[in-house]
Design an enzyme around this catalytic site. Structure first.
Site, PDB file in Angstrom:
ATOM      1  N   ARG A 156       0.831  -1.212   0.000  1.00 54.21           N
ATOM      2  CA  ARG A 156       0.000   0.000   0.000  1.00 54.21           C
ATOM      3  C   ARG A 156       0.864   1.261   0.000  1.00 54.21           C
ATOM      4  NH1 ARG A 156      -2.039   1.162   6.146  1.00 54.21           N
ATOM      5  NH2 ARG A 156      -0.407  -0.011   7.211  1.00 54.21           N
ATOM      6  N   SER A 179      -5.302   4.970   5.362  1.00 51.84           N
ATOM      7  CA  SER A 179      -4.837   3.579   5.380  1.00 51.84           C
ATOM      8  C   SER A 179      -4.435   3.074   3.998  1.00 51.84           C
ATOM      9  CB  SER A 179      -5.926   2.667   5.931  1.00 51.84           C
ATOM     10  OG  SER A 179      -6.295   3.077   7.218  1.00 51.84           O
ATOM     11  N   GLU A 211     -19.304   2.699  -0.631  1.00 48.68           N
ATOM     12  CA  GLU A 211     -18.485   2.119  -1.700  1.00 48.68           C
ATOM     13  C   GLU A 211     -19.253   1.963  -3.009  1.00 48.68           C
ATOM     14  OE1 GLU A 211     -18.947   0.821   1.324  1.00 48.68           O
ATOM     15  OE2 GLU A 211     -17.032   1.227   2.289  1.00 48.68           O
TER      16      GLU A 211
END
Lengths: 312, 275
Positions: free
Chosen positions: A8, A35, A56
């Site tokens: 990430r 995150s 989402e």
């Protein structure tokens, strides 16, 4: 296997490199930007970043709309919410119309550990793999992640790119050339082949080292692209080594193991074993404890290789 | 070029005639909602929207999303009459190899902005297009037509929230409030009212009109265009099956095509309608 980088983090850095140079890149997130590391770009180029809050399905729809206006759209959140939560939106608004949306999810697999079953996406690859038009990639390390993100940005069409939270060992060299749908042999061997991706590459390397001491020579293939899968590499490995073991941080139903099995049974069946989560939900524990519990460590893979070789 | 209201009403009637013919030929489809939305689609394609049938991908064009995709026969008829494709193609609706799918498929039909059919997704797509318009500093507008039953989908409210959050005043949604859904009356299945206060609370500019009245549709669109900062929703009270007496307000005509006899009767009624 010295340095460790979270995939990430490599994603966040790559967006920071690409987006300022290309105003058509738009990045969306669903309240996970700190995150997923899309916040790094958000700070630098706020005009190219849109937060959609904890919604989402709407984020995916908006991504589709942006993509119809010639935008290269990245959508990010945790893997479970970015795939299963909005599966039908990905199907109907992105894959069916074949739009230029890059779904880049983080916190995939068991390695989110302590968060427990709700956050451990171990079925996302199986779900997404059923959709036409989409390319699915699970990068092995930070270096491959950078190359995959750059390639996705310049390649038209839907992508699903699966990243982790934990720091993965660096496996590939900086001059490694990533090609969509092209598996890479990380280690040569003749007695069996382990086909793995993501975090499971390093466990597979451990397995090969254990087996080497016992005189067993194992090939390791990094199958980072799950769709379209590299059939040639699978068939070649089956012909040359006669035993295939897959290793993935995912359910064994329908993911990398399923995809490899499909190729083998239709082309060159050989003894095979799938390493992964065998039809269970996860639970809270450290990533290492979970790998051990689900029999996914290097030691477990080594054992599976021996058993599979015995079936030849 | 501005058309008179009478001309627009005549086009709407033509669209209704084509809907009946197409669905009868196809032997399946959704007449009720196609007929209720016909006037709104006419107003958009023949008066309100800037678009160019000869250049369907013109970047400055206004966009129309039919989120209630099952009513696409009304849109196909409008696209054909505008010149996006041959009118003859309409009779291939839902047939093998036809570009005119049962639900909108943007990869097969010229003039469609998105594929749809699974309810609740179109407003989100519209938000994306509207954000792109603002980002690119283009002044096109985005129109989304939803069904009244459709807004039972939670995604619609996610989209409503985001449109207000990003101040998408270039976005205009219609609710085709024909009061019926497959299983019966909307108020009995899952009541969506009060619509005014719901959308107001979500930060939208709310207009309420007779959605089968051409003057009211046009006026509402002009008002929406002049609204700054907030997206506009037009709650359009309509009649399901509008224009065909035996289909009006009949839930059975949601998803059942007319028979040949019903078709003839419907066409006769439409042709005798005084405009």
């Amino acid at each position: 296997m010295n340095d460790k980088v979270a995939t990430r983090d490599a994603y966040g850095k790559t967006l920071q490199k690409l987006a300022p140079k290309n105003p058509n890149i738009i990045v969306l997130d669903a309240d996970c930007s700190s995150s997923t590391r899309t916040s790094w770009l958000a700070k630098e180029c706020p005009q190219q970043f849109f937060n959609f809050g904890i919604a989402e399905a709407n984020m995916i729809g908006a991504a589709a709309g942006l993509a119809t206006c010639n935008k290269i759209v990245f959508t990010s959140t945790f893997a479970i919410f970015g795939s299963a939560r909005c599966f039908e939106q990905i199907r109907d608004s992105v894959c069916w119309p074949n739009l230029n949306v890059k779904i880049v999810v983080t916190h995939a697999g068991l390695s989110v550990g302590e968060d427990g079953a709700s956050h451990q996406a171990i079925e996302d690859i199986s779900l997404i793999r059923t959709l036409p038009n989409i390319t699915i990639i699970v990068p092995a390390d930070g270096i491959e992640t950078e190359k995959v993100i750059a390639k996705a940005a310049e390649t038209y069409g839907p992508f699903y790119i699966r990243l982790g939270r934990a720091k993965f060992p660096i496996i590939l060299s900086k001059d490694y050339k990533f090609q969509i749908g092209k598996a890479v042999t990380l280690r040569e061997g003749c007695d069996a082949t382990i086909i793995a991706n993501g975090l499971m590459i390093s466990e597979s390397i451990k397995a090969a080292e254990i087996l080497e001491k016992k005189g067993i020579s194992v090939r390791i293939i990094n199958m980072s692209t799950i769709k379209p899968i590299d059939k040639e590499a699978i068939i070649k490995a089956a012909k040359e080594t006669g035993a295939i073991i897959t290793a993935e941080e995912h359910t064994i139903l329908g993911g990398l193991g399923g995809a490899v099995a499909e190729v083998l049974v239709e082309n060159f069946p050989v003894p095979m074993k799938r390493i992964g989560v065998a039809d269970f939900f996860g639970f809270s524990a450290t990533p290492d404890e979970l790998l051990e519990y689900f029999h996914m460590t290097g030691q477990d893979i080594a054992q599976a290789v021996k058993e599979t070789i015995d079936k030849k | 070029m501005a058309k008179s209201v009478i001309e627009l009403k005549k086009i709407a009637r033509k669209i209704r005639v084509l809907i009946i013919k197409m669905l009868t030929e196809a032997g399946s489809g959704h007449p009720g909602g196609s007929l209720s939305i016909a006037d709104i689609i006419t107003a958009l394609y023949f008066e309100i929207m800037n678009h160019d049938p000869k250049n369907p991908k013109w970047p400055q064009r206004d966009r129309f999303i039919l989120s209630k995709g099952h009513c696409v026969p009304a849109q196909y008829a409008a696209l054909a009459l505008c010149g996006y494709f041959d009118e003859e193609l309409l009779m291939t609706l839902r047939k093998f190899n036809s570009p005119l799918q049962g639900h909108p498929d943007m990869t097969r039909t010229t003039g469609l902005e998105i594929s749809s059919g699974s309810l609740g997704q179109g407003l989100s797509v519209g938000c994306g297009m509207a954000i792109a318009g603002k980002y690119d500093q283009k002044d096109y507008r985005v129109y989304v037509a939803m069904g009244d039953g459709e807004i039972q989908e939670g995604q619609v409210w996610e989209a409503a929230m985001s449109a207000a959050h990003y101040k998408l005043d270039n976005l205009c949604a219609f609710i085709d409030y024909n009061k019926l859904q497959i299983d019966g009356k909307v108020e009995d299945i899952m009541n969506v009212s009060p619509l005014q206060s719901k959308w107001t609370a979500f930060g939208w500019n709310v207009l309420e009109i007779d959605g089968n009245n051409m003057e009211e549709i046009l006026n509402a669109c002009y008002k929406a265009k002049n609204t700054k900062d907030n997206p506009t929703v037009i709650i359009a009270h309509t009649t399901k099956g509008k224009g065909v007496s035996f289909m009006e307000g009949v839930v059975g005509f949601h998803g059942v095509a007319p028979t040949k006899e019903e078709c003839e009767k419907a066409l006769k009624e439409l042709q005798e309608e005084v405009i």
